[in-house]
Design an enzyme around this catalytic site. Structure first.
Site, mmCIF file in Angstrom:
data_model
loop_
_atom_site.group_PDB
_atom_site.id
_atom_site.type_symbol
_atom_site.label_atom_id
_atom_site.label_comp_id
_atom_site.label_asym_id
_atom_site.label_seq_id
_atom_site.Cartn_x
_atom_site.Cartn_y
_atom_site.Cartn_z
ATOM 1 N N GLN A 82 -22.887 -7.218 10.680
ATOM 2 C CA GLN A 82 -22.556 -8.592 11.030
ATOM 3 C C GLN A 82 -23.642 -9.214 11.884
ATOM 4 O O GLN A 82 -24.479 -8.528 12.475
ATOM 5 C CB GLN A 82 -21.220 -8.645 11.768
ATOM 6 C CG GLN A 82 -21.130 -7.738 12.972
ATOM 7 C CD GLN A 82 -19.698 -7.593 13.475
ATOM 8 O OE1 GLN A 82 -19.342 -8.211 14.481
ATOM 9 N NE2 GLN A 82 -18.899 -6.790 12.792
ATOM 10 N N HIS A 84 -24.055 -13.046 14.447
ATOM 11 C CA HIS A 84 -23.316 -14.136 15.070
ATOM 12 C C HIS A 84 -24.211 -15.365 15.203
ATOM 13 O O HIS A 84 -25.430 -15.235 15.387
ATOM 14 C CB HIS A 84 -22.807 -13.720 16.448
ATOM 15 C CG HIS A 84 -22.033 -12.440 16.422
ATOM 16 N ND1 HIS A 84 -20.895 -12.272 15.664
ATOM 17 C CD2 HIS A 84 -22.240 -11.250 17.040
ATOM 18 C CE1 HIS A 84 -20.427 -11.044 15.833
ATOM 19 N NE2 HIS A 84 -21.233 -10.407 16.662
ATOM 20 N N GLU A 119 -23.498 -10.344 22.439
ATOM 21 C CA GLU A 119 -22.719 -9.228 22.972
ATOM 22 C C GLU A 119 -23.635 -8.100 23.430
ATOM 23 O O GLU A 119 -24.736 -7.913 22.927
ATOM 24 C CB GLU A 119 -21.722 -8.716 21.938
ATOM 25 C CG GLU A 119 -22.334 -8.248 20.635
ATOM 26 C CD GLU A 119 -21.293 -7.969 19.560
ATOM 27 O OE1 GLU A 119 -21.362 -6.884 18.946
ATOM 28 O OE2 GLU A 119 -20.436 -8.838 19.317
ATOM 29 N N HIS A 245 -26.131 -6.231 13.151
ATOM 30 C CA HIS A 245 -25.778 -5.010 13.871
ATOM 31 C C HIS A 245 -24.505 -4.420 13.286
ATOM 32 O O HIS A 245 -23.678 -5.124 12.689
ATOM 33 C CB HIS A 245 -25.606 -5.270 15.366
ATOM 34 C CG HIS A 245 -24.605 -6.342 15.699
ATOM 35 N ND1 HIS A 245 -24.872 -7.680 15.523
ATOM 36 C CD2 HIS A 245 -23.343 -6.279 16.178
ATOM 37 C CE1 HIS A 245 -23.831 -8.400 15.894
ATOM 38 N NE2 HIS A 245 -22.873 -7.568 16.285
ATOM 39 N N ARG A 264 -20.542 -11.678 8.075
ATOM 40 C CA ARG A 264 -20.658 -10.278 7.681
ATOM 41 C C ARG A 264 -21.716 -10.085 6.603
ATOM 42 O O ARG A 264 -21.937 -10.962 5.768
ATOM 43 C CB ARG A 264 -19.295 -9.755 7.212
ATOM 44 C CG ARG A 264 -18.270 -9.762 8.347
ATOM 45 C CD ARG A 264 -16.900 -9.281 7.900
ATOM 46 N NE ARG A 264 -15.995 -9.238 9.052
ATOM 47 C CZ ARG A 264 -15.316 -10.278 9.511
ATOM 48 N NH1 ARG A 264 -15.410 -11.450 8.884
ATOM 49 N NH2 ARG A 264 -14.535 -10.168 10.561
#
Length: 408
Positions: A82, A84, A119, A245, A264
């Site tokens: 995925q 972001h 993240e 990642h 994804r």
């Protein structure tokens, strides 16, 4: 304000049946346990001892929603590949899908809110494996040379070597994920079974496991292009906007911006929006982005340079307590031992897997006992501008109504 908070593990299929039970000191149930969420995210808000959810507690105090979500993550197999979006990409995509009247809980909805989702993850286990970012092309060509020759393997190699690395890698992603690669995926999987390389032994082990867990999934070829990273306990990885990642195995503490926006790129039965992934993904090859903690006395500080969050780790003993300023709404999570968390004249004793919320007005937190504690807080001065707070709360309330789901 100091409030103990708790939550139940989430039983995603990729979870480990043993890692979270081992952390909290109980017998495994036999089911996979993937994550425990600590925060006010409407997908699974933590609860206070009186039964109220943390988002309800904050709303009752007139406090804004948290800009971050803290998790314990336990991977027993690969998560989906995925990436972001950036804040600007998320805002544009969210507005576009809102205008198209796509329900926020629709399977083909991509942007469930208007926020970015960088993240960071810090390993708790002695080994935490992850695929992060795209490997340098020369190294990937050496890996492909270790695979027995087959038409699909040759086709992947030729495409990667066909032009400048970012463009060539984007071309391979589009070719594989769009379904135009024909037998290339099955050829790569067959070649992996007998490949041998001292340089890439760990990569081949991970890729064979992925191929067995996700038969026929084009994400196997995407995974072949990615950096394999092995963290030791206390080491950290960062996944900024656009970076592919997929966590593979191990136990870690994860901290992210409070968002559910995921694009994804394989290893999943969920919706893969190929066109949108290709629009936001960063195909520049290079090493995986790590975060090396700085030291503030006995405290390790993991600062990824984003405004939404900052992570600290403190180890305390009977002879050495830790005292830290509270500069914004903070969650203290114990991951080892037993620790007294003292702030604003209030106190909570926490064991491994237990957490407490500290309000921005707490001023200082003192940690006493024998154990290890992670503290999550905003990475910029708090509170945020009033307009941003109101907009964020409106998204969260609507998301609760429409059943916002986990982005992982």
């Amino acid at each position: 304000m100091l409030i103990p908070i708790a939550n139940e593990p989430r039983a995603y299929s990729w979870g480990s049946p043993t890692l979270i039970p081992g952390l909290v000191g109980r017998e495994p149930t036999g089911l996979p346990e993937a994550e425990i969420w600590y925060g006010d995210h409407p997908g699974s808000p933590s609860r206070a001892p009186d039964g109220r959810t943390l988002d309800a507690v904050l709303a009752g105090e007139g406090a804004p929603p948290l800009p971050y979500l803290l998790k314990v993550l336990a991977a027993g197999m690969s998560l989906s590949i995925q990436a972001h979006p950036s804040k600007a990409e998320a805002e544009e995509g969210y507005a576009r899908e809102e205008a198209a009247d796509i329900p926020r809980d629709a399977d083909d909805r991509t942007y469930r809110d208007a926020n970015h989702k960088p993240e960071i993850i810090v390993a708790l286990s002695d080994r935490f494996r992850a695929l992060v970012g795209l490997r340098e092309v020369d190294a990937t060509l050496r890996l492909l040379d270790a695979l027995p020759s087959a038409p699909g393997v040759v086709a992947v190699r030729d495409r990667i070597a066909a032009g400048e690395p970012p463009a060539a890698l984007r071309d391979v992603l589009a070719w594989v994920l769009s379904g135009d690669a024909g037998d290339a995926v099955s050829d790569v999987v067959a070649a992996l079974s007998s490949a041998d390389s001292a340089e890439f032994a760990a990569e081949l082990e991970v890729l064979r496991r992925i191929a067995a867990d996700f038969p026929g999934d084009p994400g196997v070829v995407v995974a072949l292009l990615m950096n394999l990273v092995e963290l030791r306990a206390g080491e950290a990885l960062f996944a900024p906007a656009g970076v592919l990642h997929a966590y593979q195995e191990g136990l870690g503490v994860e901290l992210m911006a409070a968002s559910d926006n995921v694009l994804r790129g394989g290893l999943t039965p969920k919706h893969v929006d190929v066109a949108e992934l290709l629009r936001i993904v960063d195909t520049t090859p290079g090493p995986a982005p790590r975060v090396v903690p700085s030291r503030d006395g006995a405290v390790a500080v993991y600062d990824a340079g984003v405004p939404d969050f900052l992570l600290q780790r403190a180890e305390v003993t009977a002879d050495a307590e830790a005292s830290l300023p509270v500069t914004g709404p903070t969650i203290a999570l114990v991951v080892r031992g037993r620790v007294d968390v003292v702030s604003g004249g209030e106190e909570a004793t926490l064991a491994a897997g237990e957490a407490a919320f500290l309000s921005a007005e707490s001023g200082e937190v003192v940690l006493r006992g024998d154990g290890e504690v992670f503290l999550a807080r905003p990475g910029k001065p708090w509170p945020p501008p009033v307009g941003a707070t109101r907009a964020r709360r409106a998204v969260k309330v609507q998301s609760r109504v429409e059943g916002l789901r986990s982005a992982t």
